[in-house]
Design a protein around this motif. Structure first.
Motif, PDB file in Angstrom:
ATOM      1  N   UNK A 378      82.703 -19.222  15.758  1.00 22.29           N
ATOM      2  CA  UNK A 378      83.314 -20.287  16.548  1.00 22.29           C
ATOM      3  C   UNK A 378      84.292 -21.072  15.682  1.00 22.29           C
ATOM      4  N   UNK A 379      85.339 -21.612  16.275  1.00 20.43           N
ATOM      5  CA  UNK A 379      86.329 -22.407  15.544  1.00 20.43           C
ATOM      6  C   UNK A 379      86.431 -23.802  16.153  1.00 20.43           C
ATOM      7  N   UNK A 380      86.842 -24.768  15.319  1.00 14.36           N
ATOM      8  CA  UNK A 380      86.958 -26.149  15.798  1.00 14.36           C
ATOM      9  C   UNK A 380      88.294 -26.379  16.493  1.00 14.36           C
ATOM     10  N   UNK A 381      88.472 -27.602  16.962  1.00 20.46           N
ATOM     11  CA  UNK A 381      89.680 -27.947  17.722  1.00 20.46           C
ATOM     12  C   UNK A 381      90.945 -27.703  16.906  1.00 20.46           C
ATOM     13  N   UNK A 382      90.937 -28.121  15.650  1.00 22.05           N
ATOM     14  CA  UNK A 382      92.143 -28.008  14.827  1.00 22.05           C
ATOM     15  C   UNK A 382      92.568 -26.555  14.666  1.00 22.05           C
ATOM     16  N   UNK A 383      91.600 -25.651  14.506  1.00 29.95           N
ATOM     17  CA  UNK A 383      91.919 -24.231  14.363  1.00 29.95           C
ATOM     18  C   UNK A 383      92.471 -23.657  15.670  1.00 29.95           C
ATOM     19  N   UNK A 384      91.940 -24.130  16.791  1.00 27.85           N
ATOM     20  CA  UNK A 384      92.449 -23.670  18.088  1.00 27.85           C
ATOM     21  C   UNK A 384      93.901 -24.113  18.267  1.00 27.85           C
ATOM     22  N   UNK A 385      94.170 -25.377  17.927  1.00 27.93           N
ATOM     23  CA  UNK A 385      95.540 -25.886  18.056  1.00 27.93           C
ATOM     24  C   UNK A 385      96.478 -25.178  17.076  1.00 27.93           C
ATOM     25  N   UNK A 386      95.959 -24.863  15.879  1.00 33.27           N
ATOM     26  CA  UNK A 386      96.765 -24.124  14.916  1.00 33.27           C
ATOM     27  C   UNK A 386      97.201 -22.779  15.496  1.00 33.27           C
ATOM     28  N   UNK A 387      96.287 -22.134  16.197  1.00 32.40           N
ATOM     29  CA  UNK A 387      96.628 -20.832  16.781  1.00 32.40           C
ATOM     30  C   UNK A 387      97.654 -21.006  17.898  1.00 32.40           C
ATOM     31  N   UNK A 388      97.496 -22.031  18.720  1.00 30.07           N
ATOM     32  CA  UNK A 388      98.468 -22.271  19.801  1.00 30.07           C
ATOM     33  C   UNK A 388      99.861 -22.535  19.234  1.00 30.07           C
ATOM     34  N   UNK A 389      99.913 -23.420  18.224  1.00 30.35           N
ATOM     35  CA  UNK A 389     101.212 -23.759  17.637  1.00 30.35           C
ATOM     36  C   UNK A 389     101.780 -22.562  16.888  1.00 30.35           C
TER      37      UNK A 389
END
Length: 627
Positions: A378-389
């Motif tokens: 599982x990944x945290x919010x920051x990692x999810x946003x990093x992938x989106x950006x």
């Protein structure tokens, strides 16, 4: 009875103006009306703020009715600036007269700054410190934004230059505010799991002129949740998720009950609402913006997963995001609470693939390769946003037509807000600013942007000395060139060396070979590009070669091109050119041609008269042909 009194009172107002009776008699007639009737008249919309000011100075009773915090001035404010009313609570005490004055002053200041931008920045991109005047203004920022929106919403095809710079200023103001909100959001603890909120910040930053809010997006998702609940009620009328209240963060632990929720989600999202993964137009930035995912009902794995995750969690199913390579997934725990779990204790959900539930082996089959167990974590919010950006950054690098590289600039800003010490991205940002010519307003303030970035890179990674040195050298050369620049070059059509120039700025043309429509915003008596460009563009194959006039044109596809005179012809059915930089050069579209703004007219002072003659001749010839 009250209605009749109001009707007769409304008849009194024009009557007072028409009667020859003394002013005092008319005033006495008016003030003797019931208070609610007087208030109705004063709020009727027929009186301006100046009228209200004069009325309130006539006598004590009218002054009391027009008190600064009362209904009359509130109505004046509402009628003048209706979009601002959402920022006020009905329970707040507001001095509406003072708010009116502050908003009025902010509007005048905003227009003054917008009017100055064309003169200051016509020859280059608005520099990084070009918005300092806006940042230093006193008063609520929402008032300045509202005035800029008013300029953008001005009707007709006029004030194009004002709209062009108002849009740039508004873009900047909103992005700065959103970026500050995102940075504060990223300071939250790791267990703060509002994935949707972070995704909305990214959406807002890349679309600052759109009306996007977490509240509105959440409301749309709540509507989907309601439909899921309706379906779930048909599966299990006593399901515990049906008792959840809005905003409640409760979880259900029984696997069978969770399964019922997921079945209902799959039915509503994919069968009823027809959401689907966008396989046909996968590499489109719209697939990553949550408001567009909801509008278009399509997206890519990460955006579809965030939607699916948000709905499931609101209904008590604790799904988790998995940063799986090439295909973002969700995982659903099948193991007992408190037990030691491995990757085989989860089912993996492909929201892009209509909620299909996968095993570990099927996940590997999905991407065609074996991966380590760590990539199922599982990944945290920051990692999810990093992938989106990161996805947006990849798309920004692919841009071809958009010569402003806006998506690349926005995604770089977002990525560096999360990871400010990424050397390669800092280098890319420095190169991008250098390529676009985005320089500070004063030459020796380059430390504000390019040199500042380069110095930071040198500190982080001395091994980048060669790349940094190259960019520093060219940046300093730019300073020297700016110092050597002499005033504006004026091109007169009447000059002998310009005798072969047939077309004028503002004319709408058509390319004979490629068929695109465009508008001329500059010309040269001969091709002024370098030998390499002339060779690459095969200019020598043209009958007149490079010894003919060449024109700078804004093309309807958003590009800027340099076209030979023999390849252009006047468009006898001219249409408005949809190009983001039209307002930079032109103030108005007349229906047949564009009128240059003051800055462009200084450079081509004789072209406007020539445009009128050309248009007149063409339409005269057209009329003769019809006859």
């Amino acid at each position: 009875m009250a209605a009749a009194a109001v009707d007769s009172a409304m008849e009194v107002v024009p009557a007072l103006a028409d009667e020859a009776a003394p002013e005092a008699a008319g005033l006495s007639c008016l003030v003797n009306l019931p208070g609610e009737v007087l208030e109705y008249i004063l709020c009727s919309g027929s009186l301006t703020a100046a009228d209200i000011g004069r009325v309130s100075s006539t006598c004590r009773r009218l002054r009391e009715l027009c008190q600064s915090s009362g209904k009359v001035w509130k109505e004046q404010f509402r009628v003048r600036w209706p979009s601002l009313m959402k920022h006020y609570s009905p329970t707040d005490y507001v001095n509406w007269l003072e708010e009116y004055k502050v908003r009025q002053k902010a509007g005048l200041e905003a227009r003054k700054i917008v009017a100055s931008f064309s003169k200051r920045f016509f020859s280059e991109h608005v520099p990084c410190n070009g918005f300092s005047d806006i940042e230093n203004l006193e008063g609520p920022e929402i008032f300045f934004e509202d005035e800029l929106v008013c300029i953008l919403n001005m009707e007709g095809r006029k004030a194009l230059t004002w709209k062009y710079y108002a849009k740039k200023i508004l873009y900047y103001l909103r992005q700065q505010k959103i970026l500050n909100n995102l940075k504060a959001f990223l300071q939250q603890p790791d267990d703060y799991e509002s994935y949707l909120e972070g995704a909305v910040y990214i959406d807002q930053y890349c679309n600052p002129l759109s009306d996007i809010s977490l509240k509105d997006i959440q409301a749309q998702i709540d509507n989907i949740v309601e439909l899921v609940c309706k379906t779930l009620r048909g599966i299990n009328s006593r399901h515990p998720s049906l008792a959840f209240k809005a905003g409640e963060s409760a979880m259900i632990m029984e696997i069978e009950l969770q399964s019922q929720v997921l079945d209902a989600i799959n039915y509503v999202l994919y069968d009823q609402l027809k959401f689907k993964g966008n396989r046909m137009d996968y590499y489109n930035a719209l697939n990553l913006y949550m408001h567009q995912v909801l509008i278009r009902r399509t997206g890519i794995p990460i955006s579809m997963s965030l939607l699916y995750l948000t709905i499931a969690r609101q209904l008590g199913v604790p799904l988790e995001p998995v940063n799986f390579p090439s295909h973002f997934l969700l995982r659903w725990c099948q193991g007992a609470e408190g037990a030691t779990l491995d990757i085989f204790d989860y089912i993996y959900i492909d929201a892009f693939g209509k909620g299909k539930q996968l095993t570990v082996k099927e996940c590997e089959y999905l991407i065609g390769q074996h991966v380590t167990a760590a990539l199922y974590g599982v990944v945290n919010v920051k990692k999810v946003l990093q992938r989106m950006v990161g996805n947006l950054l990849s798309l920004g690098k692919r841009e071809g037509i958009d010569q402003s590289y806006q998506l690349l600039r926005d995604s770089l800003d977002l990525y560096l807000a999360m990871y400010p010490d990424q050397v390669q991205l800092l280098l890319l940002q420095a190169r991008l600013y250098f390529h676009l010519g985005i320089w500070p307003e004063k030459s020796f303030c380059l430390v504000l942007k390019v040199l500042d970035i380069l110095q930071h890179i040198q500190t982080l990674d001395p091994g980048q000395h060669g790349a940094v040195g190259y960019l520093v050298q060219h940046t300093l050369e730019h300073i020297e060139r700016k110092k050597e620049e002499v005033g504006v070059e004026v091109k007169l059509r009447s000059h002998e060396k310009h005798r072969d120039v047939c077309y004028s700025i503002g004319l709408i043309m058509k390319h004979k070979r490629y068929g695109y429509n465009c508008v001329i915003y500059g010309w040269d008596p001969t091709c002024m590009m370098g030998h390499e460009w002339i060779r690459n563009m095969n200019v020598h194959s043209l009958p007149h070669g490079h010894h003919q006039p060449f024109y700078n044109v804004l093309v309807e596809d958003g590009s800027c091109r340099y076209a030979a005179q023999e390849n252009l012809e006047y468009n006898v059915e001219p249409q408005e050119i949809s190009h983001p930089d039209v307002g930079r050069y032109f103030s108005e579209f007349t229906g047949t041609h564009y009128i240059p703004n003051a800055e462009l007219e200084i450079r081509y002072p004789e072209d406007l008269e020539s445009v009128y003659e050309t248009v007149q001749n063409i339409y005269s010839a057209k009329k003769e042909n019809v006859e």
